[in-house]
Write an enzyme that holds these catalytic residues in place. Structure first.
Site, PDB file in Angstrom:
ATOM      1  CE  LYS A  48      -2.942  -3.060   0.443  1.00  0.00           C
ATOM      2  NZ  LYS A  48      -2.587  -4.589   0.026  1.00  0.00           N
ATOM      3  CG  HIS A 436     -23.571  16.865  -1.788  1.00  0.00           C
ATOM      4  ND1 HIS A 436     -23.711  16.081  -2.785  1.00  0.00           N
ATOM      5  CD2 HIS A 436     -23.399  18.217  -2.200  1.00  0.00           C
ATOM      6  CE1 HIS A 436     -23.210  16.972  -3.775  1.00  0.00           C
ATOM      7  NE2 HIS A 436     -23.250  18.210  -3.561  1.00  0.00           N
TER       8      HIS A 436
END
Length: 454
Positions: A48, A436
């Site tokens: 990673k 959002h």
């Protein structure tokens, strides 16, 4: 005499040792190589770290499309691998400090179980040690099948040791998690990558749509993806290492400067038991009962060496559950809600049953899906076709599984695992608002689609 002696200091071993010590058990842990085991040194963390570096490079290289111009951009492989080493050393040091802080006795060396309750250690802290219980957490190692010429190929262990230059080309044998992550890394840096998979799709153990979608994305990234391709032999040629394979009864050949064999891992128990001490096995791994005890009284096993699910977080959860049972506490691991994450681009994360698996078990199911073409964050980042899919029991409404393919999927999947473990319905998950603009908003759309079908 210790209450518990743990063999192996990977995520399962060090979690178990630290937990046992905190529960008041006198605990020792033996590690032959580096604290942190495969995960921190030759697996999850190093890969990673490399993928983070390649993502930074790819983002800069593609920046011109959004007005970011990077002049003289280059990837320095020795520096990238040095960065990987720094991260691993830092985290390994953290594990060592954690164990010492918990009061665990650290033993450096190779362990052999000579009898129930007896372990011989050879190496820096060599000697004979006695323990009321022994916990095996030795993990797994890469598989090398008997393919002619395969000695020319590297395993992930050898590849992660580093090289002094970026390969011009690499052939990767195996389209599972390890193969696709390294394909992503090398293609990000501009290396020519050929990915060979024997099954009919990438990620054959996961939802079909995930593997099919990933193949399309990797091809757009420049990777040559060959499925239904069985490797026959390898040979050294003046042009590089030639990998001969058969695809749908047609012979083929891929040539690379390097070859990576990434077709899986096996339980590592080589030389762990003295002669005459033979535990029962279950396939390639050690057999254990519901409390992780092997067929040898007082000897337990967790993680890759005994579990069919070879994931670091599974080993850690099993380690904690095992020692809590030893301490007289009630503990268990919900194996119906084990998340799996793949750090390709975009990320993939899954938990629970796929729609096909549920149907194979005779479970009536409904599925809700959101293709994320209208999701604001997806439009901004343009990572390729992304989607979220959630499956529920058609009669009870309980969520059974989910498959996500989008940026940050590994950070979103946890709430779906909790939903499965707690028998939650789509309506219950929809009760929480999602911010959002985020990728997570698409989950609400998938859940709404599913709720409408129930």
């Amino acid at each position: 005499m210790f209450d518990l002696l743990v063999i192996g200091a990977g995520p399962g071993g060090y979690t178990a040792a630290a937990r046992a010590a905190k529960l008041g058990l006198s605990t020792a842990i033996v590690e032959e190589r580096s604290w942190g085991g495969t995960c921190l040194n030759r697996g999850c963390v190093p890969t990673k770290t490399l993928l983070h570096a390649s993502e930074v490079y790819r983002s800069a290289a593609d920046g011109a499309a959004i007005g970011i111009h990077a002049e003289g951009l280059r990837a320095d492989i020795p520096e990238i691998f040095a960065y990987k080493e720094r991260i691993s050393r830092q985290l390994c040091g953290g594990v060592e400090s954690l164990l010492k802080g918990a009061g665990v006795t650290l033993l450096q060396g190779r362990a052999v179980i000579t009898a129930p309750g007896s372990v011989r250690v050879t190496g820096e802290d060599g000697g004979d040690y006695e323990a009321r219980r022994i916990l095996i957490a030795t993990g797994s190692v890469p598989v090398r099948p008997p393919i002619p010429g395969l000695e020319l190929a590297m395993t992930s262990d050898e590849l992660l040791e580093g090289t002094d230059h970026l390969y011009r080309s690499i052939v990767i044998i195996g389209g599972g998690v390890i193969g696709v992550e390294f394909a992503t890394f090398y293609s990000d840096l501009g290396c020519s990558v050929t990915l060979l998979e024997g099954m009919d799709r990438l990620l054959p153990n996961m939802d079909r749509e995930l593997g099919q979608n990933l193949a399309l994305i990797l091809k757009k990234q420049g990777v040559q993806v060959c499925t239904r391709s069985m490797v026959d032999r390898l040979e050294q040629t003046p042009e590089g290492i030639a990998v001969h394979y058969t695809a749908k009864e047609t012979p083929g050949c891929a040539v690379g400067e390097a070859v990576l064999c990434a077709i899986g891992r096996r339980a590592f128990r080589d030389g762990l038991f003295a002669q005459g001490l033979t535990p029962e096995t279950n396939g390639r791994g050690l057999w254990v009962d519901e409390h992780y005890q092997t067929s040898i009284p007082g000897v337990y096993a967790i993680g890759d060496v005994s579990s069919p699910v070879q994931l670091a977080h599974v080993a850690a959860a099993q380690g904690a559950a095992c020692v809590e049972h030893m301490a007289g506490l009630s503990a268990g691991v919900c194996m119906d809600a084990v998340p799996s994450c793949i750090y390709c681009r975009p990320e993939i994360a899954a938990v629970g049953l796929t729609e096909a698996e549920a149907k194979e078990r005779g479970i009536p199911v409904k599925t809700g899906k959101c293709v994320m073409g209208g999701n604001a964050r997806t439009v901004i980042a343009d990572p390729g076709r992304c989607f979220m899919k959630v499956t529920a029991h058609a009669e009870t409404g309980a969520i059974l599984g989910a498959q996500l393919m989008c940026p940050n999927a590994s950070d979103i999947i946890g709430q779906l695992g909790q939903a499965i473990a707690n028998g939650m319905t789509p309506g219950q998950l929809l009760a929480a608002m999602r911010p959002h603009p985020t990728y997570e908003e698409a989950l609400s759309e998938a859940l709404e689609s599913l709720a409408g079908k129930l």
